[in-house]
Design an enzyme around this catalytic site. Structure first.
Site, PDB file in Angstrom:
ATOM      1  N   GLU A  86       0.765  -1.166  -0.112  1.00 57.87           N
ATOM      2  CA  GLU A  86      -0.016  -0.035  -0.024  1.00 57.87           C
ATOM      3  C   GLU A  86       0.953   1.356   0.095  1.00 57.87           C
ATOM      4  O   GLU A  86       0.492   2.265  -0.850  1.00 57.87           O
ATOM      5  CB  GLU A  86      -0.817  -0.093   1.155  1.00 57.87           C
ATOM      6  CG  GLU A  86      -2.136  -0.912   1.075  1.00 57.87           C
ATOM      7  CD  GLU A  86      -1.816  -2.413   1.188  1.00 57.87           C
ATOM      8  OE1 GLU A  86      -0.523  -2.708   1.813  1.00 57.87           O
ATOM      9  OE2 GLU A  86      -2.420  -3.168   0.678  1.00 57.87           O
ATOM     10  N   HIS A 124     -11.520  -5.648   8.290  1.00 54.61           N
ATOM     11  CA  HIS A 124     -12.091  -5.409   6.890  1.00 54.61           C
ATOM     12  C   HIS A 124     -13.374  -4.361   7.053  1.00 54.61           C
ATOM     13  O   HIS A 124     -14.294  -4.388   6.180  1.00 54.61           O
ATOM     14  CB  HIS A 124     -12.592  -6.860   6.462  1.00 54.61           C
ATOM     15  CG  HIS A 124     -11.586  -7.459   5.681  1.00 54.61           C
ATOM     16  ND1 HIS A 124     -10.621  -7.988   6.592  1.00 54.61           N
ATOM     17  CD2 HIS A 124     -11.489  -7.991   4.523  1.00 54.61           C
ATOM     18  CE1 HIS A 124     -10.046  -8.862   5.859  1.00 54.61           C
ATOM     19  NE2 HIS A 124     -10.167  -8.642   4.507  1.00 54.61           N
TER      20      HIS A 124
END
Ligand SMILES: Cc1ncc(C[n+]2csc(CCOP(=O)(O)OP(=O)(O)O)c2C)c(N)n1
Lengths: 327, 437
Positions: free
Chosen positions: A63, A132
């Site tokens: 990322e 999540h």
């Protein structure tokens, strides 16, 4: 004139990306699994096929690498749109977002801009495993130099995606992932409203509920339920979390006298606190009650089996309205 | 391999790096004699005595400038300084391998690089005077601003290089000619540990980005030696990413020039990234807030001082090219003039107006920033009596009555001047910040 079509929110983002890519060859998509797979939520489905692997980059898995190279690409004149797979995986890129992306324009005294868009599916109630279901907006709203948008409808999703990409500043678009399948009308011929404005979705006279992203339909349902008790509740979709359109909020609370801010992120240190404080400063004498906040608890996001107890729902908003009316 | 780690190792004795497998490129030996290298000598075949003297001049100028900046910090005129002494050859040799539109992503010690890219002394020192966050326009110098968060600039360099490659493909598809360019990212041995450096390298390999990663291995992070960062020379890591890695004597300006020319040329030709490790030594303190006596032994410093890059080139110029005293005296004068000018410019700088910082947070109008700017203006106007011109209210660092800039920032003001700039006495320079963070 184009006819409005019915799309899910996820498809609307897809159409928005497609149109931005058609209109500007410098727009690139980058992220993990966004190409052939179309992203874990299939939001970018079909775009690699139509625009090629040089416009839709299936990046290596990193990322900080995604956002960091996007900064470099923007410095070279590109307009990268990064997809972070899930909210909880934004943090490896946190440094790049907060110390680099947000500050480059300022560090160069305005010489360069970094029009990078970061799309993050966020929020809970999707029955997943840990990391999540996070709502990280407050971390980013706290950082000067970033803009944060969150659509709650397909129409907004379609336009906000394009508006974010066209903006010269870095924009984080928080996509309410549990609403990806929400259907609504998208009018591609009607230009989008100013993305940094809040919108009154339902007018009311007795109290105002402010919500954004995933909680907007919940707030609307709460207003509906309140109406059955004879309470007229105004619902505002905040849409832009940075900057915040305080004028629209102030205007509303001056009329209704009461305000409840509802968000999925934990209450403590959340954006609700900022909104409450500002409106108290701006409209103290118009308030009949303190601005109240509805948010999640000061707990790590819990396991799926009990997440519905954690995320605010219609009843928690109604409870806050009751408290407000009790003043 | 030992079957079990010894107690000493377990207690954290510094691990010893194994002997490097990568050869060290060197074109000037330690006495300044020319060495032949079949691979790299051809890359500097054109470098004549005049060019060598030019390299020397740049190195000497950077050194003198660096000394002056160190002194300015000691006198309270800069908030911090990161000296480059010892790294002149690595910086000048590498930057001289660049073409004007190759793009540079530096860390915070690349002063010689910045000067060679045309950054003015005032722009550069403004950063260390606490006047500017970045200091210069990247678009004017093809060099981004310094990076303080270690390693952050490495993926930026890769991304920029990915863009260069994309531009090139687009041009080729349209049948347009483009001047090939490449990108160089500078960072230190300590920074090589940062995850973002690793990600930058993986992305560079994945996209065959025309980027050269240039590590100045000056043996130390702040107080942490290279042996704690890596068990192998960093150049060897390149193989793990699937691109070329080269070790070069970073105190040999000719070797650095050759290796960087080769690396940049490869990148420009589209043959992918290269990792260059220039082995050098930071002769001074990490920054003016550091005290190397606490962690470094004198013997090590003395050994490296003998490998001084300027001394080596001077020896070469004198013995091989008959360059005489007149040249070196001339350079010394020019360097002194440059330093004097830098000092004068710094002393003439007045603090920026606070209000200008509202201008560049966002590229497009932003209501919160505008609201706060308006509030600030009103607030300042309320001090109209105290400040007749209705400007910023009096604050630390504002000009004194006589117009001379006060010492910038409270922490350094009033510090005593250390006798030896490279050797701050305890409780003086190190009494402020520990590092650049
Ligand atoms: C992310 C980050 N961590 C820590 C620091 C504090 N810091 C500044 S310089 C430095 C050492 C850097 O060493 P190296 O990369 O070898 O470069 P050198 O200073 O030796 O040129 C540290 C730890 C920082 N600036 N950024």
């Amino acid at each position: 004139m184009t006819e409005p079509t019915t799309l899910t929110l996820g498809r609307a983002v897809n159409s928005g990306l497609r149109r931005a890519m058609e209109e500007d060859p410098k727009v690139l998509l980058m992220g993990e699994d966004i190409g052939s797979l179309g992203g874990v939520y299939r939001v970018t489905e079909g775009l690699k096929k139509d625009f090629g692997a040089h416009r839709v980059l299936d990046t290596p898995l990193g990322e900080a690498g995604i956002v960091g190279t996007a900064v470099g690409l923007a410095l070279r004149g590109y307009r990268p749109v990064c997809e972070i797979q899930f909210d909880g995986f934004t943090f490896p890129a946190f440094n790049q977002i907060t110390t680099q992306l947000a500050k480059m324009h300022n560090r160069t005294a305005g010489d360069v801009s970094v029009p990078v868009t970061i799309r993050i599916p966020y929020g809970g109630l999707i029955g997943s495993v840990e990391h999540h279901s996070e709502s990280p907006e407050a971390y980013f709203a706290h950082t000067a130099g970033l803009r944060i948008l969150t659509p709650s409808s397909p129409q907004d999703a379609y336009w906000m995606t394009q508006q974010a990409i066209a903006c010269e500043d870095p924009v984080i678009v928080l996509e309410p992932k549990r609403r990806y399948w929400l259907k609504g009308e998208v009018d591609t011929g009607r230009p989008g409203t100013d993305p940094f404005s809040a919108q009154v979705l339902r007018p009311g006279e007795d109290a105002t509920v402010v919500a954004w992203g995933p909680l907007v339909p919940v707030a609307l349902a709460a207003a509906e339920a309140a109406a059955e008790d004879g309470r007229s509740v105004e619902v505002i979709d905040l849409r832009s979390l940075s900057p915040v359109d305080f004028d629209t909020l102030e205007d509303s609370v001056r009329r209704t006298g009461r305000m409840v801010v509802a968000h999925e992120a934990p209450t403590f240190g959340g954006l609700g606190g900022e909104i409450a404080a500002r409106l108290t400063e701006r409209a103290f004498y118009a308030l009949e009650a303190p601005v109240l906040r509805v948010g999640a608890f000061h707990l790590p996001y819990p396991v799926a089996a009990v997440e519905d107890q954690y995320v605010p729902d219609l009843d928690r908003i109604l409870e806050a309205l009751d408290r407000s009316f009790a003043y | 391999m030992d079957a079990a780690p010894s107690l000493k190792a377990a207690r954290g004795a510094a691990p010893r790096a194994p002997e490097p497998r990568t050869r060290l490129v060197r074109l000037l030996d330690r006495e300044g004699a020319l060495l032949e290298d079949a691979d790299f000598s051809p890359w500097v075949a054109d470098v004549d005595a005049e060019q060598l003297r030019g390299l020397y001049r740049s190195m000497a100028l950077a050194r003198r400038f660096d000394e002056e900046a160190t002194n300015l910090q000691r006198q309270g005129q800069l908030v911090l300084w990161a000296p480059l002494r010892g790294q002149e050859a690595a910086q000048v040799g590498s930057v001289r391998a660049l073409r004007p539109d190759d793009h540079v992503f530096p860390t915070y010690r690349e002063h010689a690089v910045a000067i060679e890219r045309g950054v003015a002394a005032a722009e550069l020192l403004g950063v260390f005077r606490g006047h500017a966050a970045g200091g210069w326009k990247p678009s004017e110098h093809h060099m981004n601003v310094y990076s303080i968060v270690l390693g952050s600039q490495v993926p930026h360099a890769t991304g920029y290089a990915m863009g260069v490659a994309m531009d090139r493909r687009a041009a080729e598809a349209e049948g347009r000619e483009v001047e090939p360019t490449a990108v160089i990212a500078y960072f230190g041995d300590g920074t090589s540990t940062q995850g973002e450096v690793h990600e930058g390298m993986v992305f560079a390999a994945s996209y065959d980005a025309p980027v050269v990663f240039f590590v100045q291995n000056n043996q130390w992070a702040i107080s942490v030696p290279f042996s704690t960062q890596s068990r192998v020379p960093l150049a060897e890591r390149a193989a793990g990413y699937g691109f070329e890695g080269v070790r070069v004597d970073g105190n040999d300006v000719l070797g650095v020039l050759a290796v960087t020319r080769w690396a940049m040329d490869r990148a420009r030709r589209g043959e992918g990234p290269v990792l260059v490790e220039a082995e050098t030594y930071r002769l001074g303190a990490h920054t003016t807030a550091d005290d190397p006596t606490k962690y470094r032994d004198r013997e090590d410093e003395r050994r490296w001082a003998q490998l001084d890059p300027l001394v080596r080139l001077e020896a070469h110029l004198r013995t091989r090219h008959g360059t005489g005293d007149a040249f070196f005296e001339d350079v010394a004068r020019a360097a002194q003039d440059y330093a004097d000018e830098a000092r004068a410019t710094v002393l003439s700088l007045s603090p920026p107006r606070f209000e200008q910082f509202f201008d560049t947070v966002y590229a497009e109008p932003h209501p919160l920033v505008e609201e706060e700017r308006a509030w600030y203006r009103d607030y300042v106007a309320g001090f109209a009596d105290a400040s007749p011109d209705g400007q910023d209210p009096p604050a630390d660092g504002a000009p004194d009555d006589d117009g001379a800039p006060a010492a910038p920032g409270a922490p350094t003001a009033g510090l005593t001047v250390a006798a030896d700039p490279d050797r701050p006495a305890e409780g003086t320079a190190s009494g402020t910040e520990e590092d650049l963070a």
